[in-house]
Design a protein around this motif. Sequence first.
Motif, PDB file in Angstrom:
ATOM      1  N   LEU A  60      20.095  67.114  17.503  1.00  0.00           N
ATOM      2  CA  LEU A  60      19.802  67.095  18.929  1.00  0.00           C
ATOM      3  C   LEU A  60      18.395  67.622  19.178  1.00  0.00           C
ATOM      4  CD1 LEU A  60      20.781  66.779  21.883  1.00  0.00           C
ATOM      5  CD2 LEU A  60      21.721  69.084  21.739  1.00  0.00           C
ATOM      6  N   ASP A  61      17.551  66.769  19.732  1.00  0.00           N
ATOM      7  CA  ASP A  61      16.194  67.167  20.130  1.00  0.00           C
ATOM      8  C   ASP A  61      15.433  67.853  18.986  1.00  0.00           C
ATOM      9  OD1 ASP A  61      14.265  67.230  22.249  1.00  0.00           O
ATOM     10  OD2 ASP A  61      14.610  69.398  22.448  1.00  0.00           O
ATOM     11  N   GLY A  62      15.548  67.286  17.796  1.00  0.00           N
ATOM     12  CA  GLY A  62      14.834  67.849  16.647  1.00  0.00           C
ATOM     13  C   GLY A  62      15.546  69.007  15.962  1.00  0.00           C
ATOM     14  N   HIS A  63      16.662  69.466  16.529  1.00  0.00           N
ATOM     15  CA  HIS A  63      17.426  70.555  15.909  1.00  0.00           C
ATOM     16  C   HIS A  63      18.566  69.992  15.053  1.00  0.00           C
ATOM     17  CE1 HIS A  63      15.782  73.834  18.520  1.00  0.00           C
ATOM     18  NE2 HIS A  63      15.493  72.781  19.256  1.00  0.00           N
ATOM     19  N   GLN A  64      18.876  70.731  13.994  1.00  0.00           N
ATOM     20  CA  GLN A  64      20.028  70.380  13.151  1.00  0.00           C
ATOM     21  C   GLN A  64      21.080  71.444  13.387  1.00  0.00           C
ATOM     22  OE1 GLN A  64      19.698  68.244  10.022  1.00  0.00           O
ATOM     23  NE2 GLN A  64      17.617  67.561  10.439  1.00  0.00           N
ATOM     24  N   LEU A  65      22.224  71.049  13.875  1.00  0.00           N
ATOM     25  CA  LEU A  65      23.255  72.018  14.239  1.00  0.00           C
ATOM     26  C   LEU A  65      24.495  71.793  13.381  1.00  0.00           C
ATOM     27  CD1 LEU A  65      22.630  71.263  17.977  1.00  0.00           C
ATOM     28  CD2 LEU A  65      21.996  73.428  16.895  1.00  0.00           C
ATOM     29  N   PRO A  66      24.677  72.605  12.349  1.00  0.00           N
ATOM     30  CA  PRO A  66      25.825  72.396  11.473  1.00  0.00           C
ATOM     31  C   PRO A  66      27.144  72.796  12.151  1.00  0.00           C
ATOM     32  CG  PRO A  66      24.504  74.269  10.710  1.00  0.00           C
ATOM     33  CD  PRO A  66      23.827  73.728  11.917  1.00  0.00           C
ATOM     34  N   VAL A  67      28.169  71.978  11.943  1.00  0.00           N
ATOM     35  CA  VAL A  67      29.514  72.263  12.448  1.00  0.00           C
ATOM     36  C   VAL A  67      30.465  72.206  11.255  1.00  0.00           C
ATOM     37  CG1 VAL A  67      31.306  71.605  14.105  1.00  0.00           C
ATOM     38  CG2 VAL A  67      28.917  71.090  14.618  1.00  0.00           C
ATOM     39  N   ARG A  68      31.206  73.283  11.039  1.00  0.00           N
ATOM     40  CA  ARG A  68      32.131  73.318   9.890  1.00  0.00           C
ATOM     41  C   ARG A  68      33.424  72.559  10.207  1.00  0.00           C
ATOM     42  NH1 ARG A  68      33.872  77.872  10.400  1.00  0.00           N
ATOM     43  NH2 ARG A  68      32.419  78.711  11.922  1.00  0.00           N
ATOM     44  N   ALA A  69      34.108  72.090   9.186  1.00  0.00           N
ATOM     45  CA  ALA A  69      35.432  71.479   9.367  1.00  0.00           C
ATOM     46  C   ALA A  69      36.350  72.542   9.968  1.00  0.00           C
ATOM     47  CB  ALA A  69      35.972  71.004   8.024  1.00  0.00           C
ATOM     48  N   GLY A  70      37.036  72.195  11.053  1.00  0.00           N
ATOM     49  CA  GLY A  70      37.941  73.134  11.715  1.00  0.00           C
ATOM     50  C   GLY A  70      37.259  73.991  12.776  1.00  0.00           C
ATOM     51  N   GLU A  71      35.950  73.941  12.849  1.00  0.00           N
ATOM     52  CA  GLU A  71      35.235  74.751  13.853  1.00  0.00           C
ATOM     53  C   GLU A  71      35.509  74.245  15.271  1.00  0.00           C
ATOM     54  OE1 GLU A  71      31.067  75.319  13.011  1.00  0.00           O
ATOM     55  OE2 GLU A  71      30.718  76.347  14.935  1.00  0.00           O
ATOM     56  N   LEU A  72      35.595  75.205  16.178  1.00  0.00           N
ATOM     57  CA  LEU A  72      35.895  74.878  17.572  1.00  0.00           C
ATOM     58  C   LEU A  72      34.649  75.002  18.441  1.00  0.00           C
ATOM     59  CD1 LEU A  72      39.184  76.979  18.039  1.00  0.00           C
ATOM     60  CD2 LEU A  72      39.014  74.518  17.576  1.00  0.00           C
ATOM     61  N   ILE A  73      34.449  74.035  19.297  1.00  0.00           N
ATOM     62  CA  ILE A  73      33.423  74.143  20.342  1.00  0.00           C
ATOM     63  C   ILE A  73      34.168  74.333  21.654  1.00  0.00           C
ATOM     64  CG2 ILE A  73      31.519  73.008  21.549  1.00  0.00           C
ATOM     65  CD1 ILE A  73      31.045  71.312  19.034  1.00  0.00           C
ATOM     66  N   HIS A  74      33.958  75.454  22.286  1.00  0.00           N
ATOM     67  CA  HIS A  74      34.667  75.712  23.544  1.00  0.00           C
ATOM     68  C   HIS A  74      34.082  74.866  24.664  1.00  0.00           C
ATOM     69  CE1 HIS A  74      35.209  78.115  27.328  1.00  0.00           C
ATOM     70  NE2 HIS A  74      36.407  77.732  27.000  1.00  0.00           N
ATOM     71  N   THR A  75      34.948  74.187  25.430  1.00  0.00           N
ATOM     72  CA  THR A  75      34.430  73.383  26.538  1.00  0.00           C
ATOM     73  C   THR A  75      34.911  73.851  27.915  1.00  0.00           C
ATOM     74  OG1 THR A  75      36.182  71.737  26.157  1.00  0.00           O
ATOM     75  CG2 THR A  75      34.013  71.274  25.224  1.00  0.00           C
ATOM     76  N   GLU A  76      36.116  74.417  27.999  1.00  0.00           N
ATOM     77  CA  GLU A  76      36.600  74.765  29.335  1.00  0.00           C
ATOM     78  C   GLU A  76      37.678  75.833  29.309  1.00  0.00           C
ATOM     79  OE1 GLU A  76      38.809  71.640  31.486  1.00  0.00           O
ATOM     80  OE2 GLU A  76      37.653  72.103  33.280  1.00  0.00           O
ATOM     81  N   TYR A  77      37.673  76.684  30.354  1.00  0.00           N
ATOM     82  CA  TYR A  77      38.823  77.532  30.666  1.00  0.00           C
ATOM     83  C   TYR A  77      39.416  77.024  31.966  1.00  0.00           C
ATOM     84  CZ  TYR A  77      37.108  81.187  27.471  1.00  0.00           C
ATOM     85  OH  TYR A  77      36.690  81.897  26.378  1.00  0.00           O
ATOM     86  N   SER A  78      40.713  77.146  32.097  1.00  0.00           N
ATOM     87  CA  SER A  78      41.349  76.846  33.371  1.00  0.00           C
ATOM     88  C   SER A  78      42.304  77.998  33.676  1.00  0.00           C
ATOM     89  CB  SER A  78      42.073  75.494  33.283  1.00  0.00           C
ATOM     90  OG  SER A  78      42.479  75.068  34.559  1.00  0.00           O
ATOM     91  N   HIS A  79      41.796  78.950  34.468  1.00  0.00           N
ATOM     92  CA  HIS A  79      42.575  80.164  34.754  1.00  0.00           C
ATOM     93  C   HIS A  79      43.713  79.891  35.712  1.00  0.00           C
ATOM     94  CE1 HIS A  79      38.958  81.928  33.025  1.00  0.00           C
ATOM     95  NE2 HIS A  79      39.694  82.993  32.775  1.00  0.00           N
ATOM     96  N   LYS A  80      44.819  80.555  35.456  1.00  0.00           N
ATOM     97  CA  LYS A  80      46.003  80.447  36.300  1.00  0.00           C
ATOM     98  C   LYS A  80      46.240  81.819  36.916  1.00  0.00           C
ATOM     99  CE  LYS A  80      46.037  76.426  34.429  1.00  0.00           C
ATOM    100  NZ  LYS A  80      45.399  75.309  35.173  1.00  0.00           N
ATOM    101  N   TYR A  81      46.471  81.858  38.212  1.00  0.00           N
ATOM    102  CA  TYR A  81      46.597  83.134  38.924  1.00  0.00           C
ATOM    103  C   TYR A  81      47.994  83.292  39.516  1.00  0.00           C
ATOM    104  CZ  TYR A  81      41.494  83.519  38.669  1.00  0.00           C
ATOM    105  OH  TYR A  81      40.187  83.627  38.220  1.00  0.00           O
TER     106      TYR A  81
END
Length: 327
Positions: A271-292
Amino acid sequence: MILPNSSPKQTQQHTMPQHTRDHFLDDTLTGLLRSPKHLPCKYFYDQRGSQLFDAICQTDDYYLTRTETQVMQQYAAEMGNCLGERVMLVEFGSGSSIKTRDLLDHLHDPVAYVPVDISHAHLMESATDIAIDYPEIEILPVCADFTQPFSLPTAKRKPSHNAVYFPGSTIGNFQVDAAQRLLGSIGKMCGRQGGLLIGIDLQKDRDVLERAYNDDEGVTAEFNLNLLHRMRRELDAAIDVSAFEHHAFYNDRQGRIEIYLRSRVDQTIRLDGHQLPVRAGELIHTEYSHKYTVDGFAELAGEVGWTLREVWTDPDSYFAVMHFVIL
Ligand code: AVJ
């Protein structure tokens, strides 16, 4: 985009979206350089993402929208009374403005309706539809990221007060401290006599919650993965999207659904000249949905100046619509 000319009261106003490609690139890079990796959920809503979200709302498993709509339909008249006369109604994250209609039908001599949304196409489309059906209400769409300060448009008539309608339990996407800050700034924006009508997804059985974020048709998975597709489309990112999968579960200690993208393989995102390694099984957090709980949310809002006036829920108490005021 041309708004219909059915009434001279209507005006069009929209600033450019705050979400230029540069913001998306910056936030994406920052998030992926962090550990653990993260991508902001506000970028879910490009045109495709907005369509997918609408599709989620149609699934059997995603009870939120259906339930909230029922509550709105059943109690819209009471809500309209609570909001009072000559309100300027500002809707946060208006999307397709479906639930709004029940409310607009029951407002008393409203001064203006201000839909605020991050997705320009979606905003203008729904503002146009609303303008056609409500020729007597001034419609003032604002394309903005409501997590950032923005100024309210000036209506032709003077409102007796401003009220924010914040449906969809979108507040649940914010961490608790950020949610509280946002509630505080909504209070400042509304000013004296301000009102807040907010939809809150309530704490409930884990199975019901987890099914809502892992629907049988796989639409939620598609919605989550669309973020990676969007990075390829708009940022020219090199990603093996097919090697990622959707992962969502309820964290009951924190009272929230947590959503991630998980890579099945070791890979490198470029991405944009950067190399970003991601391991097998690694999680990228995308969202929380809080319940009240109703009480928990009332306390949170109370600490930043909001007084609870009324609560409406469905028979199962899955979802609450809460009305607050500033005294
Ligand atoms: C739009 C924030 C209410 O948290 O339920 C739906 C977004 N994410 N499925 C939610 C969402 C995955 C949704 N809100």
